[in-house]
Design an enzyme around this catalytic site. Sequence first.
Site, PDB file in Angstrom:
ATOM      1  N   LYS A   1     -10.864  -5.000-110.071  1.00  0.00           N
ATOM      2  CA  LYS A   1     -10.168  -4.525-111.262  1.00  0.00           C
ATOM      3  C   LYS A   1     -10.594  -5.433-112.406  1.00  0.00           C
ATOM      4  O   LYS A   1     -10.951  -6.595-112.187  1.00  0.00           O
ATOM      5  CB  LYS A   1      -8.648  -4.642-111.031  1.00  0.00           C
ATOM      6  CG  LYS A   1      -7.804  -3.769-111.906  1.00  0.00           C
ATOM      7  CD  LYS A   1      -7.525  -2.418-111.274  1.00  0.00           C
ATOM      8  CE  LYS A   1      -6.685  -1.564-112.202  1.00  0.00           C
ATOM      9  NZ  LYS A   1      -6.407  -0.253-111.644  1.00  0.00           N
TER      10      LYS A   1
ATOM     11  N   GLY B   1       9.373  10.504-114.767  1.00  0.00           N
ATOM     12  CA  GLY B   1       8.119  10.434-115.516  1.00  0.00           C
ATOM     13  C   GLY B   1       7.306  11.702-115.320  1.00  0.00           C
ATOM     14  O   GLY B   1       6.820  11.974-114.215  1.00  0.00           O
TER      15      GLY B   1
HETATM   16  P1  NAD Z   1       1.331   8.741-118.005  1.00  0.00           P
HETATM   17  O1  NAD Z   1       1.361   7.614-118.988  1.00  0.00           O
HETATM   18  O2  NAD Z   1       0.598   9.986-118.335  1.00  0.00           O
HETATM   19  O3  NAD Z   1       2.824   9.161-117.609  1.00  0.00           O
HETATM   20  C1  NAD Z   1       3.878   8.263-117.462  1.00  0.00           C
HETATM   21  C2  NAD Z   1       5.117   8.970-117.983  1.00  0.00           C
HETATM   22  O4  NAD Z   1       6.246   8.146-117.740  1.00  0.00           O
HETATM   23  C3  NAD Z   1       5.083   9.224-119.496  1.00  0.00           C
HETATM   24  O5  NAD Z   1       5.416  10.569-119.738  1.00  0.00           O
HETATM   25  C4  NAD Z   1       6.132   8.269-120.041  1.00  0.00           C
HETATM   26  O6  NAD Z   1       6.766   8.781-121.206  1.00  0.00           O
HETATM   27  C5  NAD Z   1       7.095   8.181-118.875  1.00  0.00           C
HETATM   28  N1  NAD Z   1       7.968   7.017-118.866  1.00  0.00           N
HETATM   29  C6  NAD Z   1       7.744   5.771-119.313  1.00  0.00           C
HETATM   30  N2  NAD Z   1       8.816   5.005-119.100  1.00  0.00           N
HETATM   31  C7  NAD Z   1       9.759   5.774-118.483  1.00  0.00           C
HETATM   32  C8  NAD Z   1      11.063   5.551-117.993  1.00  0.00           C
HETATM   33  N3  NAD Z   1      11.643   4.364-118.104  1.00  0.00           N
HETATM   34  N4  NAD Z   1      11.715   6.583-117.401  1.00  0.00           N
HETATM   35  C9  NAD Z   1      11.132   7.789-117.282  1.00  0.00           C
HETATM   36  N5  NAD Z   1       9.888   8.056-117.736  1.00  0.00           N
HETATM   37  C10 NAD Z   1       9.208   7.063-118.328  1.00  0.00           C
HETATM   38  O7  NAD Z   1       0.785   8.075-116.659  1.00  0.00           O
HETATM   39  P2  NAD Z   1       0.229   8.833-115.375  1.00  0.00           P
HETATM   40  O8  NAD Z   1      -1.249   8.860-115.437  1.00  0.00           O
HETATM   41  O9  NAD Z   1       0.986  10.089-115.157  1.00  0.00           O
HETATM   42  O10 NAD Z   1       0.614   7.789-114.233  1.00  0.00           O
HETATM   43  C11 NAD Z   1       1.941   7.678-113.765  1.00  0.00           C
HETATM   44  C12 NAD Z   1       2.026   6.544-112.757  1.00  0.00           C
HETATM   45  O11 NAD Z   1       1.137   6.801-111.673  1.00  0.00           O
HETATM   46  C13 NAD Z   1       1.612   5.179-113.326  1.00  0.00           C
HETATM   47  O12 NAD Z   1       2.369   4.185-112.689  1.00  0.00           O
HETATM   48  C14 NAD Z   1       0.165   5.053-112.887  1.00  0.00           C
HETATM   49  O13 NAD Z   1      -0.227   3.700-112.774  1.00  0.00           O
HETATM   50  C15 NAD Z   1       0.210   5.730-111.525  1.00  0.00           C
HETATM   51  N6  NAD Z   1      -1.089   6.273-111.102  1.00  0.00           N
HETATM   52  C16 NAD Z   1      -1.728   7.214-111.854  1.00  0.00           C
HETATM   53  C17 NAD Z   1      -2.943   7.731-111.432  1.00  0.00           C
HETATM   54  C18 NAD Z   1      -3.661   8.803-112.204  1.00  0.00           C
HETATM   55  O14 NAD Z   1      -4.580   9.425-111.657  1.00  0.00           O
HETATM   56  N7  NAD Z   1      -3.286   9.067-113.459  1.00  0.00           N
HETATM   57  C19 NAD Z   1      -3.510   7.284-110.217  1.00  0.00           C
HETATM   58  C20 NAD Z   1      -2.811   6.335-109.450  1.00  0.00           C
HETATM   59  C21 NAD Z   1      -1.611   5.844-109.913  1.00  0.00           C
END
Ligand code: NAD
Length: 367
Positions: A92, A192
């Site tokens: 990373k 989320g």
């Molecule tokens: P994103 O930023 O698109 O979505 C996150 C959402 O959570 C946003 O809509 C935000 O407004 C909301 N949020 C923030 N704080 C909050 C709270 N306190 N309560 C409720 N909602 C809240 O991110 P993503 O790409 O959808 O990823 C979501 C999670 O999954 C992250 O932890 C990320 O690290 C993990 N992840 C994502 C991927 C991927 O392919 N995008 C892969 C592995 C892990």
Amino acid sequence: MTELNELERIEENSVFSQVASLGHEQVVFCQDQATGLKAIIGIHNTVLGPALGGTRMWNYSSDQEAVTDVLRLSRGMTYKAAITGLNLGGGKAVIIGDASTMKTEAFLRRFGKFIDSLGGKYWTAEDVNMKTRDMKYIGMETRYVTGLPENMGGGGDPSPVTAYGTYLGMKATAKKVFGNDSLAGKKIGVQGVGQVGMYLVDHLKKEDAKVYISDIDESKLKDVSAKTGAEVVGMEEIYDLDMDIYAPCALGATLNDLTIPRLKCQIVAGAANNQLADERKHGYMLIDKGIVYAPDFLINAGGLINVYEEYLGSYNRQRTYDTAEKIYDTCLDTFKVAEEDNISSQEAAIKLAEKRIREIGNIKLPR
Ligand code: NAD
């Protein structure tokens, strides 16, 4: 404090002792005065293949905070790749600074040159505050980059694959807990509804689950509930819901001393990284409450699978989804190990990952 004690204290807190305790192979500090670039690349383990993991840009409050983040995140990537059966190591990178002002073309290309200097030991991709556009600039200086747009041979947005894997991990956990994997009629709280959460809600609604959603972003809530009929609940309310499954898809560390006592569900299965505030303590707290936890790094591996396909050279969407489907069986295998060894599911997943690294590492040794 004696001089010796003081030396011991410094030694304990040194970067090297941190690196040694987590077992990293190499940590690279990159700085460039002209562009203001300050970055750290953490290479945790390359036994299974090159260390692949995204670059995160963040305004860290101290260099130490950045070091801790890169070490923790890169170790997590080793386990994620290993348990998913990918021939990748764990790595990373973090860039220290303000992503809204500092990411010029020269800045990103300079970072690309640092990656290139590692000769393929580390491959990058997007993470927090890094976009496909940024990968294009990095890719002008190195070929060790994934997460490129589809029109450049890349796999595009990994979120749909992540959501699919998470959905299958949730179904496998339902099979373990309820005896069959149907989610029809199950009450599921999705915290989320960003990139991953919204695709996950689609899968759940297709199965006729009763879905509750929370988010800090009102407009996202409106869109997703209008599209899918999911019911909106408050940000705090989600922890107290009468639900079967809690799916954290926003932030890490939402499973902690304060939230676990409030949960009434039987399953936690979501996409967020690092859901357990304390891996060991909170893994066992969930067991004590009779809640089965689907290890996050196992069920959210779809995004890594997506960039792995790109790394292999010719992105193939069908193959990507086929690989993601294995998450279901791996999840069941993990629960079996947890039961047999009387350990938490998180520890069982780490055990399986470490076993694969050891076994494949052994066959690579000269005989
Ligand atoms: P994103 O930023 O698109 O979505 C996150 C959402 O959570 C946003 O809509 C935000 O407004 C909301 N949020 C923030 N704080 C909050 C709270 N306190 N309560 C409720 N909602 C809240 O991110 P993503 O790409 O959808 O990823 C979501 C999670 O999954 C992250 O932890 C990320 O690290 C993990 N992840 C994502 C991927 C991927 O392919 N995008 C892969 C592995 C892990």
